[in-house]
Design an enzyme around this catalytic site. Sequence first.
Site, PDB file in Angstrom:
ATOM      1  CG  HIS A   1      -2.137   0.879   1.030  1.00 25.09           C
ATOM      2  ND1 HIS A   1      -2.284   2.066   1.683  1.00 25.09           N
ATOM      3  CD2 HIS A   1      -3.220   0.755   0.218  1.00 25.09           C
ATOM      4  CE1 HIS A   1      -3.431   2.623   1.301  1.00 25.09           C
ATOM      5  NE2 HIS A   1      -4.008   1.854   0.414  1.00 25.09           N
TER       6      HIS A   1
ATOM      7  CG  HIS B   1      -5.410   5.796  -2.998  1.00 28.65           C
ATOM      8  ND1 HIS B   1      -4.112   5.401  -2.804  1.00 28.65           N
ATOM      9  CD2 HIS B   1      -6.179   4.953  -2.267  1.00 28.65           C
ATOM     10  CE1 HIS B   1      -4.091   4.374  -1.988  1.00 28.65           C
ATOM     11  NE2 HIS B   1      -5.322   4.066  -1.641  1.00 28.65           N
TER      12      HIS B   1
ATOM     13  CG  HIS C   1      -7.693  -0.617  -2.666  1.00 26.71           C
ATOM     14  ND1 HIS C   1      -7.726   0.526  -3.425  1.00 26.71           N
ATOM     15  CD2 HIS C   1      -6.877  -0.344  -1.614  1.00 26.71           C
ATOM     16  CE1 HIS C   1      -6.967   1.455  -2.851  1.00 26.71           C
ATOM     17  NE2 HIS C   1      -6.445   0.958  -1.760  1.00 26.71           N
TER      18      HIS C   1
ATOM     19  CG  HIS D   1     -11.887   4.600   1.099  1.00 29.76           C
ATOM     20  ND1 HIS D   1     -11.062   5.589   0.616  1.00 29.76           N
ATOM     21  CD2 HIS D   1     -11.083   3.595   1.497  1.00 29.76           C
ATOM     22  CE1 HIS D   1      -9.801   5.183   0.696  1.00 29.76           C
ATOM     23  NE2 HIS D   1      -9.779   3.969   1.228  1.00 29.76           N
TER      24      HIS D   1
ATOM     25  CG  HIS E   1      -8.440   5.062   5.357  1.00 34.74           C
ATOM     26  ND1 HIS E   1      -7.282   4.328   5.510  1.00 34.74           N
ATOM     27  CD2 HIS E   1      -9.031   4.585   4.229  1.00 34.74           C
ATOM     28  CE1 HIS E   1      -7.173   3.448   4.527  1.00 34.74           C
ATOM     29  NE2 HIS E   1      -8.223   3.583   3.730  1.00 34.74           N
TER      30      HIS E   1
ATOM     31  CG  PHE F   1      -3.435   6.591   1.352  1.00 37.17           C
ATOM     32  CD1 PHE F   1      -4.523   5.928   1.882  1.00 37.17           C
ATOM     33  CD2 PHE F   1      -3.657   7.510   0.338  1.00 37.17           C
ATOM     34  CE1 PHE F   1      -5.815   6.172   1.425  1.00 37.17           C
ATOM     35  CE2 PHE F   1      -4.942   7.767  -0.129  1.00 37.17           C
ATOM     36  CZ  PHE F   1      -6.023   7.095   0.413  1.00 37.17           C
TER      37      PHE F   1
ATOM     38  CG  HIS G   1      -9.535  -1.126   1.363  1.00 39.64           C
ATOM     39  ND1 HIS G   1      -9.865  -0.485   0.185  1.00 39.64           N
ATOM     40  CD2 HIS G   1      -8.934  -0.188   2.137  1.00 39.64           C
ATOM     41  CE1 HIS G   1      -9.460   0.771   0.236  1.00 39.64           C
ATOM     42  NE2 HIS G   1      -8.896   0.978   1.418  1.00 39.64           N
TER      43      HIS G   1
HETATM   44 CU1  C2O Z   1      -5.510   2.369  -0.625  1.00 40.66          CU
HETATM   45 CU2  C2O Z   1      -8.213   2.828   1.792  1.00 40.66          CU
HETATM   46  O1  C2O Z   1      -6.701   2.994   0.771  1.00 40.66           O
END
Ligand code: C2O
Length: 590
Positions: free
Chosen positions: A185, A206, A215, A333, A337, A354, A367
């Site tokens: 990642h 992203h 992902h 999303h 995070h 990230f 994810h």
């Molecule tokens: Cu690649 Cu939720 O991030």
Amino acid sequence: MASLPLSCATTTTTSATPLRHSSPPPLFTKPSLFITRHANGSHHHRGLHVISAQKQNDNPESTHPQGKLDRRNVLLGMGGLYGAAASLVSTPPEASANPVQAPQLDKCGTATDLNTGKKLDLNCCPPVTDNIIDYKIPPALRMKLRPSAHRVSAQYMFKYNLAVDRMKRLPDDDPRSFSQQAMIHCAYCNGAYDQPGQGSLDLQIHNSWLFFPFHRWYLYFYERILGKLIGDPTFALPFWNWDNPKGMTIPPMFLDEKSAIYNSKRNQDNLKAIVDLGMTGNKDPLQVVSNNLTVMYSEMIRGNADVYDFMGQPYREGTAVNPGPGSSERGSHTAIHVFVGDPREPSGEDLGNFYSAGRDSLFYSHHCNVDRMWTLWQYFLPSNKVPDKKITDPDFLNASFLFYDENKQLVRVSVKDSLDNLKMGYEYERVDLPWLDYRPPPQAAAARITRTSASAAPKAETLFPLKLDRVVRFEVQKSKKGKADELLVLENITVDTTKFLKFDVFVNDEDDGATELDKAAYAGTYAQVPHKTANKTATTSIRLKLTELYDDMDVGDDDTIVVTLVPRHQGPGVTIGGIKIIENPTPPPS
Ligand code: C2O
């Protein structure tokens, strides 16, 4: 060569591409092997388009909420035609550039600190080898069923824990080790890779249409490695069902300090709190749940006029990073995070940034649910609400990535092979979708903004470009007098990529401090997880569909609307270049 991604999916019409939905989607051709039976005895049907009303009744999700079956069936009958029409107008022009290529591992550089822009003392790079093969998805002998993390059995938890424990014990230089998996990642998200053949242009998956496919592949190999380590090829990752009230806290199994999936770098105030997908800071639990369901409805259904609004904007070889995140990426999303990231850490580690997100096992369950949203979008949502579900652009389909598989073999995978989760051998446990019809109630005429305050609002033209560091309200001209099907476009949004940023958009709303999103006036959201790009800023754009909002707010007869932008972050970081209302090129459902 490269088209301007921001303009292409927004206003332009083109007839260059063949009809998108003229042939049935792949699920029509699936052998019966892929129709599986669940513990509760219900069939798993994905193609609501094709199943009969009777079979739909077998399906727990399709029966919720009450009374929708007939209407949906009628409207779905038109999906083919309607989808075909939509495809004529929403394909980006100049779709003739080139797909983003898989990175060159031997050119992997150091990652960069998100706050200072300095190189991190951190090497995200995987082991290098010349031996790359093009990956072929092995036939799925038995479908893997990804369970809801809140509902798993003790036996499942034991297995999952054992698998992660073994992964953590692999030597660091094994590409399958937990630390190497986490670094995938970091490498794809923090500027360690350049786009091959494009000088020092960053590769960043992203905030673009690569978000979902990348992902999905990442989880696919992660899951296969775990399965291999416990000798169970049917092992399936758990998904964090944060879109359902029953799943709106961190799944308890991740809080057991003795388990391999525990992580200490999480926001201690949120370990048992209700997730805040709207990030408004409202503390009333019932309001937060209602906000969450509204956010889900908005990002899955209400706010999207075409497939790019959901998936993210085109990102091709040679184009700059961050062309534009899809509604789900920037909404729920991002919120998760930020919700889990630890404010005691310098940059919100682990999930709040990230580069470090993959170090928390919770990332992979988060994810999974993000990936589940993609499957729901593709195969479940009624076609009259989201008519245009597929991207046929070859620059999307042929984009590729590299991963190590469960046998330490480096493989090249492409977006086109990731479009169907059943072909990849997994599916999700069926759970209720309480947001599916969570349309906010119509706002009574009395609640509409008064002409006085509307005329007190300055005209948009006088304010832009606008530095968004406070609540701002202004008047925007509609594209047409009277009733129209329209989109609100926010363009040239320049963001500081190193910061958490979020703002909400309201229409004809008089409440400046609104932390209640469950009302018709809420039009949508921009938000981002901090990450690094070459020069710490990126320019992006979003569009918000206003069709339902106009109906619910009774805006039909007005010539202008009053837009309020409510930032949820502190301080500067966002400048919006312009705002406009355009006619929706997609015809409204009749
Ligand atoms: Cu690649 Cu939720 O991030």
